[in-house]
Design an enzyme around this catalytic site. Structure first.
Site, PDB file in Angstrom:
ATOM      1  N   ARG A   1       1.058  -1.180   0.242  1.00  0.00           N
ATOM      2  CA  ARG A   1      -0.202  -0.671  -0.291  1.00  0.00           C
ATOM      3  C   ARG A   1       0.786   1.412   0.088  1.00  0.00           C
TER       4      ARG A   1
ATOM      5  N   THR B   1      11.833  14.814   3.734  1.00  0.00           N
ATOM      6  CA  THR B   1      11.648  14.366   5.601  1.00  0.00           C
ATOM      7  C   THR B   1      13.588  14.067   4.788  1.00  0.00           C
TER       8      THR B   1
ATOM      9  N   PRO C   1      17.854  14.197   7.248  1.00  0.00           N
ATOM     10  CA  PRO C   1      18.108  13.375   8.820  1.00  0.00           C
ATOM     11  C   PRO C   1      17.357  14.625   9.896  1.00  0.00           C
TER      12      PRO C   1
ATOM     13  N   GLY D   1      11.515  15.764  10.673  1.00  0.00           N
ATOM     14  CA  GLY D   1      10.778  14.923  10.288  1.00  0.00           C
ATOM     15  C   GLY D   1       9.119  15.550  10.504  1.00  0.00           C
ATOM     16  N   SER D   2       9.238  15.159  11.525  1.00  0.00           N
ATOM     17  CA  SER D   2       7.676  15.758  12.187  1.00  0.00           C
ATOM     18  C   SER D   2       7.849  17.952  11.502  1.00  0.00           C
TER      19      SER D   2
ATOM     20  N   ALA E   1      -2.247  11.228   0.714  1.00  0.00           N
ATOM     21  CA  ALA E   1      -1.460  10.053   1.367  1.00  0.00           C
ATOM     22  C   ALA E   1      -1.721   9.581   3.128  1.00  0.00           C
TER      23      ALA E   1
ATOM     24  N   LEU F   1      -3.502 -15.767  19.337  1.00  0.00           N
ATOM     25  CA  LEU F   1      -2.930 -16.480  19.208  1.00  0.00           C
ATOM     26  C   LEU F   1      -1.542 -16.901  19.495  1.00  0.00           C
TER      27      LEU F   1
ATOM     28  N   GLU G   1       4.139   9.784   7.553  1.00  0.00           N
ATOM     29  CA  GLU G   1       3.057  10.537   7.359  1.00  0.00           C
ATOM     30  C   GLU G   1       2.006  11.672   8.398  1.00  0.00           C
TER      31      GLU G   1
HETATM   32  P1  TGC Z   1       2.275  25.774   9.117  1.00  0.00           P
HETATM   33  O1  TGC Z   1       2.452  27.429   9.969  1.00  0.00           O
HETATM   34  O2  TGC Z   1       0.860  25.118  10.205  1.00  0.00           O
HETATM   35  O3  TGC Z   1       1.729  25.045   7.533  1.00  0.00           O
HETATM   36  C1  TGC Z   1       2.283  25.946   7.043  1.00  0.00           C
HETATM   37  C2  TGC Z   1       1.160  26.225   5.783  1.00  0.00           C
HETATM   38  O4  TGC Z   1       0.598  25.310   5.614  1.00  0.00           O
HETATM   39  C3  TGC Z   1      -0.560  25.510   5.486  1.00  0.00           C
HETATM   40  N1  TGC Z   1      -1.300  23.466   5.948  1.00  0.00           N
HETATM   41  C4  TGC Z   1      -1.795  22.973   5.405  1.00  0.00           C
HETATM   42  N2  TGC Z   1      -2.296  22.365   3.775  1.00  0.00           N
HETATM   43  C5  TGC Z   1      -2.822  21.821   3.204  1.00  0.00           C
HETATM   44  N3  TGC Z   1      -2.530  20.465   3.928  1.00  0.00           N
HETATM   45  C6  TGC Z   1      -2.152  20.438   5.472  1.00  0.00           C
HETATM   46  N4  TGC Z   1      -2.256  18.592   5.973  1.00  0.00           N
HETATM   47  C7  TGC Z   1      -1.466  21.423   5.913  1.00  0.00           C
HETATM   48  N5  TGC Z   1      -1.255  22.143   7.381  1.00  0.00           N
HETATM   49  C8  TGC Z   1      -0.759  23.182   7.533  1.00  0.00           C
HETATM   50  C9  TGC Z   1      -0.620  26.583   6.596  1.00  0.00           C
HETATM   51  O5  TGC Z   1      -2.149  26.794   6.870  1.00  0.00           O
HETATM   52  C10 TGC Z   1       0.063  27.075   6.376  1.00  0.00           C
HETATM   53  O6  TGC Z   1      -0.690  27.927   4.712  1.00  0.00           O
HETATM   54  P2  TGC Z   1      -0.046  29.646   4.862  1.00  0.00           P
HETATM   55  O7  TGC Z   1      -1.124  29.392   3.705  1.00  0.00           O
HETATM   56  O8  TGC Z   1      -0.357  30.100   6.188  1.00  0.00           O
HETATM   57  O9  TGC Z   1       1.525  29.517   4.528  1.00  0.00           O
HETATM   58  O10 TGC Z   1       3.708  24.993   9.143  1.00  0.00           O
HETATM   59  P3  TGC Z   1       4.473  23.662  10.411  1.00  0.00           P
HETATM   60  O11 TGC Z   1       5.984  24.157   9.963  1.00  0.00           O
HETATM   61  O12 TGC Z   1       3.938  24.539  11.875  1.00  0.00           O
HETATM   62  O13 TGC Z   1       4.221  22.741  10.328  1.00  0.00           O
HETATM   63  C11 TGC Z   1       3.367  21.938  10.993  1.00  0.00           C
HETATM   64  C12 TGC Z   1       2.784  20.690  10.171  1.00  0.00           C
HETATM   65  C13 TGC Z   1       3.767  20.072  12.212  1.00  0.00           C
HETATM   66  C14 TGC Z   1       1.790  20.144  11.193  1.00  0.00           C
HETATM   67  C15 TGC Z   1       3.398  20.451   9.377  1.00  0.00           C
HETATM   68  O14 TGC Z   1       4.890  20.165   9.276  1.00  0.00           O
HETATM   69  C16 TGC Z   1       3.461  18.228   9.664  1.00  0.00           C
HETATM   70  O15 TGC Z   1       1.967  17.727   9.244  1.00  0.00           O
HETATM   71  N6  TGC Z   1       4.509  17.769  10.324  1.00  0.00           N
HETATM   72  C17 TGC Z   1       4.110  15.859   9.717  1.00  0.00           C
HETATM   73  C18 TGC Z   1       5.514  15.519   8.704  1.00  0.00           C
HETATM   74  C19 TGC Z   1       4.888  14.884   8.069  1.00  0.00           C
HETATM   75  O16 TGC Z   1       3.652  14.489   8.221  1.00  0.00           O
HETATM   76  N7  TGC Z   1       5.861  13.634   6.878  1.00  0.00           N
HETATM   77  C20 TGC Z   1       5.338  12.691   6.271  1.00  0.00           C
HETATM   78  C21 TGC Z   1       6.927  13.028   4.951  1.00  0.00           C
HETATM   79  S1  TGC Z   1       6.122  11.841   3.812  1.00  0.00           S
HETATM   80  C22 TGC Z   1       6.091  10.606   4.325  1.00  0.00           C
HETATM   81  O17 TGC Z   1       6.327  10.293   5.458  1.00  0.00           O
HETATM   82  C23 TGC Z   1       5.543   9.297   3.072  1.00  0.00           C
HETATM   83  S2  TGC Z   1       5.665   7.708   4.330  1.00  0.00           S
HETATM   84  C24 TGC Z   1       5.346   6.694   2.560  1.00  0.00           C
HETATM   85  C25 TGC Z   1       3.366   5.852   2.711  1.00  0.00           C
HETATM   86  O18 TGC Z   1       2.877   7.029   2.252  1.00  0.00           O
HETATM   87  O19 TGC Z   1       3.420   5.404   2.264  1.00  0.00           O
HETATM   88  P1  FAD Z   2      10.698  13.056  14.933  1.00  0.00           P
HETATM   89  O1  FAD Z   2      10.158  14.673  14.244  1.00  0.00           O
HETATM   90  O2  FAD Z   2      12.095  13.308  15.056  1.00  0.00           O
HETATM   91  O3  FAD Z   2       9.611  12.857  16.091  1.00  0.00           O
HETATM   92  C1  FAD Z   2      10.198  11.567  17.313  1.00  0.00           C
HETATM   93  C2  FAD Z   2       8.808  11.764  18.112  1.00  0.00           C
HETATM   94  O4  FAD Z   2       9.126  13.630  18.435  1.00  0.00           O
HETATM   95  C3  FAD Z   2       7.856  11.669  17.823  1.00  0.00           C
HETATM   96  O5  FAD Z   2       7.704  10.430  18.710  1.00  0.00           O
HETATM   97  C4  FAD Z   2       6.927  12.678  17.468  1.00  0.00           C
HETATM   98  O6  FAD Z   2       5.637  12.646  17.484  1.00  0.00           O
HETATM   99  C5  FAD Z   2       7.631  13.133  18.655  1.00  0.00           C
HETATM  100  N1  FAD Z   2       7.773  14.548  18.766  1.00  0.00           N
HETATM  101  C6  FAD Z   2       8.291  15.633  17.827  1.00  0.00           C
HETATM  102  N2  FAD Z   2       7.259  17.307  17.319  1.00  0.00           N
HETATM  103  C7  FAD Z   2       6.305  16.660  18.672  1.00  0.00           C
HETATM  104  C8  FAD Z   2       6.226  18.402  19.252  1.00  0.00           C
HETATM  105  N3  FAD Z   2       5.944  18.999  18.679  1.00  0.00           N
HETATM  106  N4  FAD Z   2       5.240  17.945  20.206  1.00  0.00           N
HETATM  107  C9  FAD Z   2       4.983  16.376  20.948  1.00  0.00           C
HETATM  108  N5  FAD Z   2       6.304  15.753  20.433  1.00  0.00           N
HETATM  109  C10 FAD Z   2       7.178  15.957  19.795  1.00  0.00           C
HETATM  110  N6  FAD Z   2       9.897   9.963   4.884  1.00  0.00           N
HETATM  111  C11 FAD Z   2       9.398  11.078   3.245  1.00  0.00           C
HETATM  112  O7  FAD Z   2       9.779  12.544   3.254  1.00  0.00           O
HETATM  113  N7  FAD Z   2       9.297   9.823   2.146  1.00  0.00           N
HETATM  114  C12 FAD Z   2       9.132   9.063   2.501  1.00  0.00           C
HETATM  115  O8  FAD Z   2       9.247   8.073   1.134  1.00  0.00           O
HETATM  116  C13 FAD Z   2       9.316   8.592   3.709  1.00  0.00           C
HETATM  117  N8  FAD Z   2       9.140   7.303   3.665  1.00  0.00           N
HETATM  118  C14 FAD Z   2       8.849   7.030   5.392  1.00  0.00           C
HETATM  119  C15 FAD Z   2       9.371   5.024   5.135  1.00  0.00           C
HETATM  120  C16 FAD Z   2       9.272   4.879   6.442  1.00  0.00           C
HETATM  121  C17 FAD Z   2       9.069   3.098   6.612  1.00  0.00           C
HETATM  122  C18 FAD Z   2       9.218   5.426   7.754  1.00  0.00           C
HETATM  123  C19 FAD Z   2       9.288   5.154   9.264  1.00  0.00           C
HETATM  124  C20 FAD Z   2       9.365   6.590   8.028  1.00  0.00           C
HETATM  125  C21 FAD Z   2       9.267   7.239   6.217  1.00  0.00           C
HETATM  126  N9  FAD Z   2       9.147   8.821   5.879  1.00  0.00           N
HETATM  127  C22 FAD Z   2       9.295   9.014   4.889  1.00  0.00           C
HETATM  128  C23 FAD Z   2       9.452   9.784   7.285  1.00  0.00           C
HETATM  129  C24 FAD Z   2       8.392  10.263   7.865  1.00  0.00           C
HETATM  130  O9  FAD Z   2       7.332  11.198   7.894  1.00  0.00           O
HETATM  131  C25 FAD Z   2       8.942  10.666   9.497  1.00  0.00           C
HETATM  132  O10 FAD Z   2      10.053   9.369  10.167  1.00  0.00           O
HETATM  133  C26 FAD Z   2       8.167  11.394  10.310  1.00  0.00           C
HETATM  134  O11 FAD Z   2       7.399  12.044   9.847  1.00  0.00           O
HETATM  135  C27 FAD Z   2       8.278  11.721  12.203  1.00  0.00           C
HETATM  136  O12 FAD Z   2       9.825  11.981  11.212  1.00  0.00           O
HETATM  137  P2  FAD Z   2      11.432  11.191  12.727  1.00  0.00           P
HETATM  138  O13 FAD Z   2      10.955  10.353  12.338  1.00  0.00           O
HETATM  139  O14 FAD Z   2      12.064  12.988  12.397  1.00  0.00           O
HETATM  140  O15 FAD Z   2      10.234  11.749  14.009  1.00  0.00           O
END
Ligand code: TGC
Ligand code: FAD
Length: 392
Positions: free
Chosen positions: A95, A137, A139, A142-143, A250, A347, A372
């Site tokens: 997925r 993401t 090094p 991440g978040s 996603a 199990l 995500e």
């Molecule tokens: P912040 O200032 O809150 O937001 C910046 C601008 O973005 C807008 N916004 C969004 N827009 C669309 N969708 C969303 N979900 C949005 N969240 C916020 C916001 O309104 C603002 O807009 P504007 O017009 O004012 O500029 O940004 P922040 O730096 O404080 O961060 C917010 C936070 C923590 C929620 C965000 O950075 C976050 O979601 N962090 C998590 C990172 C994450 O999810 N990484 C994933 C990497 S990819 C991955 O993991 C792939 S896994 C493989 C698979 O999918 O299977």
């Molecule tokens: P961190 O951000 O270091 O977080 C560590 C801990 O601290 C977590 O428990 C978190 O909840 C907590 N934390 C962080 N900030 C706060 C806060 N403000 N308040 C309270 N708690 C907090 N990324 C991509 O870009 N592309 C991909 O294709 C992709 N694929 C992935 C595949 C796998 C198998 C994995 C494991 C990860 C993948 N990622 C990808 C990265 C993924 O999105 C990140 O691992 C995720 O966003 C968390 O970042 P981190 O691992 O650096 O953890």
């Protein structure tokens, strides 16, 4: 004992689906049953992505399924969700591959790309002739991806990219990477760039030793003075909002996928509990403590199905906010992980063996809980939506 999945529908969920939606679900279910289930435990053991399934999945329209034109299937969001549910019922890694190809590679090209970029990439990605990855993401970020250090500098009619990306799904098998970088000539505005992975200076190395998502490729990417033509910038991207928009797509698929993983674990545990006998030659299903676990799981699965269906219906009406998607991702992945742990318990010792799919789902879901946006980050997103206060 071989256990065959029977589907899970306690609250007549099927009655809420249209004929087309059920057809998409059932077609995907059959595909997974015939093609993935027979090989997934070997893939998981070997740490191998089942690449042989790319072409058949493309033929079924799974890549970019909810996009319109360019050969894409043009499914509704609910239909696409049912596809990801069935894929993850098979394995979260498969997925994941489809989520990345569709939501994190084809979607940004479709949403932010030029017509030329769409023509060049979307049909090939849809057919699985080209594979993609999404580099957000890093090094140290991440978040908090807004802190990223990857940079793009324009020199003449080229951009030069430098930076490191980490934990990138499909990184080493991708032909093209969507790289998010700060653009120096725009005061570090975050932009998306299409980077062909055979460009000099681009390196992808697989991350080994994962106990989770073993059937999925995860890599780190290094970009050292990678030169790309100016035309590889995704012109309509701009700001952190752009990659976050991709994440919404996603995360939505994951919220459905988690239901699939939970259904697989629950149905396996239920069948096992009816078959396995302990004390007075009675099935363990006759004990109250086992029934309590089964009752908890079926209730949570039923709630999760309704939650994600409602988010899907909202999305189909263009009314789903990112906070709605966060709620569905957070709840459903947590629920699935709890179901996997309870099912493993039911199990007994067999729960740790890969003769059954439960431990694999449980280990996979630990990653799904983190990527995500972690569970806790989604808590804060919902908290921000209801209070108006940013607590990140
Ligand atoms: P912040 O200032 O809150 O937001 C910046 C601008 O973005 C807008 N916004 C969004 N827009 C669309 N969708 C969303 N979900 C949005 N969240 C916020 C916001 O309104 C603002 O807009 P504007 O017009 O004012 O500029 O940004 P922040 O730096 O404080 O961060 C917010 C936070 C923590 C929620 C965000 O950075 C976050 O979601 N962090 C998590 C990172 C994450 O999810 N990484 C994933 C990497 S990819 C991955 O993991 C792939 S896994 C493989 C698979 O999918 O299977
Ligand atoms: P961190 O951000 O270091 O977080 C560590 C801990 O601290 C977590 O428990 C978190 O909840 C907590 N934390 C962080 N900030 C706060 C806060 N403000 N308040 C309270 N708690 C907090 N990324 C991509 O870009 N592309 C991909 O294709 C992709 N694929 C992935 C595949 C796998 C198998 C994995 C494991 C990860 C993948 N990622 C990808 C990265 C993924 O999105 C990140 O691992 C995720 O966003 C968390 O970042 P981190 O691992 O650096 O953890």
């Amino acid at each position: 004992m071989a256990i065959k999945f029977r589907g899970v529908d306690f609250l007549e969920f099927d009655a809420l689906l249209s004929d087309d939606e059920r057809l998409v679900r059932d077609t995907t279910r059959r595909f997974i049953e015939d093609n993935l289930i027979p090989i997934i435990e070997d893939c998981n053991r070997a740490g191998r992505f089942p690449r042989e399934l790319v072409k058949p999945m493309a033929d079924l329209g799974f890549f970019g399924a909810s996009l319109k034109g360019y050969g894409c299937a043009g499914m509704s969001n609910v239909e696409y969700g049912l596809v990801t549910q069935e894929l993850e019922r098979g394995d979260s890694g498969v997925r994941s591959f489809v989520s990345v190809q569709s939501a994190l590679v084809m979607y940004p090209i479709s949403a932010f790309g030029s017509e030329e970029q769409k023509q060049q990439w979307l049909p090939a990605l849809q057919k699985g002739e080209k594979l993609g990855c999404f580099g957000l993401t890093e090094p140290d970020f991440g978040s908090n991806p807004g802190g990223m250090r990857t940079r793009a500098r324009r020199v003449g009619n080229e951009y030069i990219l430098n930076g490191e990306k980490m934990w990138i799904t499909s990184g080493s098998i991708a032909d093209v990477a969507i790289i998010w970088a700060k653009n120096e000539e725009e005061d570090d505005n975050i932009r998306g760039f299409l980077v062909e992975t055979n460009r000099p200076g681009f390196r992808a190395e697989d991350i080994h030793g994962k106990w989770s998502l073993r059937a999925s490729v995860t890599s780190s990417l290094s970009l050292q003075d990678v030169r790309i033509p100016q035309s590889n910038l995704l012109p309509a991207s701009g700001g952190l909002k752009s990659p976050l928009m991709c994440l919404n797509q996603a995360r939505y698929g994951i919220a459905w996928g988690a239901v699939g993983a939970a259904m697989a674990c629950y149905d396996c545990a239920l069948q096992y509990s009816l078959f396995r006998k302990q004390f007075r030659d009675q099935p363990i299903a006759s004990h109250q403590l086992i029934q309590e676990k089964l009752a908890w799981m079926i209730t949570e699965i039923a709630k999760a199905q309704l939650l994600v269906l409602q988010v899907g219906r909202l999305k189909d009406q263009d009314k789903a906010g990112h906070q709605h998607i966060s709620m569905a991702k957070r709840n459903n992945v947590w629920m699935a992980l709890e179901c996997a742990r309870m099912s493993r318990d039911i199990l007994g010792a067999n729960g740790v063996a890969d003769e059954y799919p439960i431990f694999r789902h449980m280990a996979n879901l630990e990653s799904v809980k983190t990527y995500e946006g972690t569970h806790d980050i989604h808590t804060l997103i919902i908290g921000q939506a209801v209070t108006g206060i940013d607590a990140f």
